[in-house]
Write a protein that holds these residues in place. Structure first.
Motif, PDB file in Angstrom:
ATOM      1  N   TYR A  45      15.261  14.388   2.828  1.00  0.00           N
ATOM      2  CA  TYR A  45      16.467  14.096   2.978  1.00  0.00           C
ATOM      3  C   TYR A  45      17.348  15.219   2.845  1.00  0.00           C
ATOM      4  O   TYR A  45      17.198  15.743   2.336  1.00  0.00           O
ATOM      5  CB  TYR A  45      16.918  12.882   2.528  1.00  0.00           C
ATOM      6  CG  TYR A  45      16.299  11.698   2.391  1.00  0.00           C
ATOM      7  CD1 TYR A  45      16.197  11.008   1.355  1.00  0.00           C
ATOM      8  CD2 TYR A  45      15.945  10.994   4.026  1.00  0.00           C
ATOM      9  CE1 TYR A  45      15.542  10.046   1.575  1.00  0.00           C
ATOM     10  CE2 TYR A  45      15.369   9.849   4.290  1.00  0.00           C
ATOM     11  CZ  TYR A  45      14.754   9.813   2.739  1.00  0.00           C
ATOM     12  OH  TYR A  45      13.771   8.724   2.534  1.00  0.00           O
ATOM     13  N   TRP A  46      18.117  15.425   4.030  1.00  0.00           N
ATOM     14  CA  TRP A  46      19.146  16.029   3.989  1.00  0.00           C
ATOM     15  C   TRP A  46      20.728  16.150   4.597  1.00  0.00           C
ATOM     16  O   TRP A  46      20.845  14.762   5.572  1.00  0.00           O
ATOM     17  CB  TRP A  46      18.563  17.481   5.468  1.00  0.00           C
ATOM     18  CG  TRP A  46      17.548  18.797   4.015  1.00  0.00           C
ATOM     19  CD1 TRP A  46      16.017  17.883   4.846  1.00  0.00           C
ATOM     20  CD2 TRP A  46      16.910  19.394   3.393  1.00  0.00           C
ATOM     21  NE1 TRP A  46      15.144  18.504   3.491  1.00  0.00           N
ATOM     22  CE2 TRP A  46      15.641  19.585   3.016  1.00  0.00           C
ATOM     23  CE3 TRP A  46      18.479  20.506   3.359  1.00  0.00           C
ATOM     24  CZ2 TRP A  46      15.974  20.287   2.329  1.00  0.00           C
ATOM     25  CZ3 TRP A  46      18.409  21.512   1.884  1.00  0.00           C
ATOM     26  CH2 TRP A  46      16.575  22.126   1.877  1.00  0.00           C
ATOM     27  N   GLY A  47      21.471  16.826   3.999  1.00  0.00           N
ATOM     28  CA  GLY A  47      23.110  16.878   4.066  1.00  0.00           C
ATOM     29  C   GLY A  47      23.289  17.579   5.498  1.00  0.00           C
ATOM     30  O   GLY A  47      22.405  17.979   5.941  1.00  0.00           O
ATOM     31  N   GLN A  48      24.007  17.239   5.953  1.00  0.00           N
ATOM     32  CA  GLN A  48      24.778  17.417   7.597  1.00  0.00           C
ATOM     33  C   GLN A  48      25.062  19.883   6.972  1.00  0.00           C
ATOM     34  O   GLN A  48      25.298  20.218   8.436  1.00  0.00           O
ATOM     35  CB  GLN A  48      26.030  17.125   8.586  1.00  0.00           C
ATOM     36  CG  GLN A  48      27.235  17.790   7.787  1.00  0.00           C
ATOM     37  CD  GLN A  48      27.751  17.151   6.486  1.00  0.00           C
ATOM     38  OE1 GLN A  48      26.789  16.266   6.242  1.00  0.00           O
ATOM     39  NE2 GLN A  48      28.533  16.890   6.200  1.00  0.00           N
TER      40      GLN A  48
ATOM     41  N   ALA B  18      19.846  18.053  -0.951  1.00  0.00           N
ATOM     42  CA  ALA B  18      18.878  17.961  -0.317  1.00  0.00           C
ATOM     43  C   ALA B  18      18.272  16.831  -0.894  1.00  0.00           C
ATOM     44  O   ALA B  18      19.056  17.126  -2.679  1.00  0.00           O
ATOM     45  CB  ALA B  18      17.863  18.537   0.387  1.00  0.00           C
ATOM     46  N   ALA B  19      17.719  16.069  -1.119  1.00  0.00           N
ATOM     47  CA  ALA B  19      17.046  14.879  -1.982  1.00  0.00           C
ATOM     48  C   ALA B  19      15.617  14.499  -2.013  1.00  0.00           C
ATOM     49  O   ALA B  19      15.081  14.648  -0.658  1.00  0.00           O
ATOM     50  CB  ALA B  19      17.935  13.376  -1.426  1.00  0.00           C
ATOM     51  N   ARG B  20      15.166  14.368  -3.155  1.00  0.00           N
ATOM     52  CA  ARG B  20      13.229  13.984  -2.857  1.00  0.00           C
ATOM     53  C   ARG B  20      13.331  13.068  -3.796  1.00  0.00           C
ATOM     54  O   ARG B  20      13.553  13.062  -4.731  1.00  0.00           O
ATOM     55  CB  ARG B  20      12.628  15.369  -3.666  1.00  0.00           C
ATOM     56  CG  ARG B  20      11.560  15.357  -4.004  1.00  0.00           C
ATOM     57  CD  ARG B  20      10.642  16.041  -4.238  1.00  0.00           C
ATOM     58  NE  ARG B  20       9.132  15.993  -5.053  1.00  0.00           N
ATOM     59  CZ  ARG B  20       8.186  15.606  -4.418  1.00  0.00           C
ATOM     60  NH1 ARG B  20       7.942  16.164  -3.178  1.00  0.00           N
ATOM     61  NH2 ARG B  20       7.065  15.537  -4.610  1.00  0.00           N
ATOM     62  N   ALA B  21      12.931  12.339  -3.882  1.00  0.00           N
ATOM     63  CA  ALA B  21      12.824  11.107  -4.319  1.00  0.00           C
ATOM     64  C   ALA B  21      11.296  11.281  -5.297  1.00  0.00           C
ATOM     65  O   ALA B  21      10.025  11.573  -5.012  1.00  0.00           O
ATOM     66  CB  ALA B  21      11.657   9.518  -3.783  1.00  0.00           C
ATOM     67  N   ASP B  22      11.770  11.098  -6.636  1.00  0.00           N
ATOM     68  CA  ASP B  22      10.619  11.956  -7.704  1.00  0.00           C
ATOM     69  C   ASP B  22      10.965  11.992  -9.049  1.00  0.00           C
ATOM     70  O   ASP B  22      12.635  11.546  -8.902  1.00  0.00           O
ATOM     71  CB  ASP B  22      10.973  13.380  -7.352  1.00  0.00           C
ATOM     72  CG  ASP B  22      10.100  13.845  -8.384  1.00  0.00           C
ATOM     73  OD1 ASP B  22       9.119  14.244  -8.389  1.00  0.00           O
ATOM     74  OD2 ASP B  22      10.179  14.672  -9.707  1.00  0.00           O
TER      75      ASP B  22
END
Length: 125
Positions: A114-117, A97-101
């Motif tokens: 955002y997340w991957g599958q 997962a990604a976080r704009a930070d």
């Protein structure tokens, strides 16, 4: 369009090791905190590990501390999860997962944009 693609999962015996990778695209990777989560059958998704944009901050779940290592290569837009001393309790689908930070690392899945599958990890006894 942001994409997170996990790879490296598979079947491994108890005590074995695996390295998961998560390749990111469509974002400025170095401006994102990253995390790994997992979901075992019949259970809720849980936090595994997290890393800040610069890799200066890392967090681990107690259940994986000392066995898993999270790292990142901002030049390759990739985050890794090195897993060792695996046990059947580690069997799960692993998600990145990604976080704009630009400040820290995060343990709560609600903090991620955002997340991957996911990639399946199965540890046999």
């Amino acid at each position: 369009q942001v994409q997170l693609v996990e790879s490296g999962g598979g079947l491994v015996q108890t005590g074995g090791s695996l390295r998961l990778s998560c390749a990111a695209s469509g974002l400025t990777f170095s401006r994102y905190a990253m995390g790994w989560f997992r979901q075992a059958p019949g259970k809720e998704r849980e936090f595994v590990a997290a890393i800040s944009w610069s890799a200066g901050i890392t967090y681990y779940a107690d259940s994986v501390k000392g066995r898993f290592t999270i790292s990142r290569d901002n030049a390759k837009n990739t985050v890794y999860l090195q897993m060792s001393s695996l046990s059947p309790q580690d069997t799960a689908i692993y998600y990145c997962a990604a976080r704009a930070d630009y400040y820290s690392a995060y343990k709560d899945e609600k903090d991620y944009n955002y997340w991957g599958q996911g990639t399946q990890v199965t540890v046999s006894s």
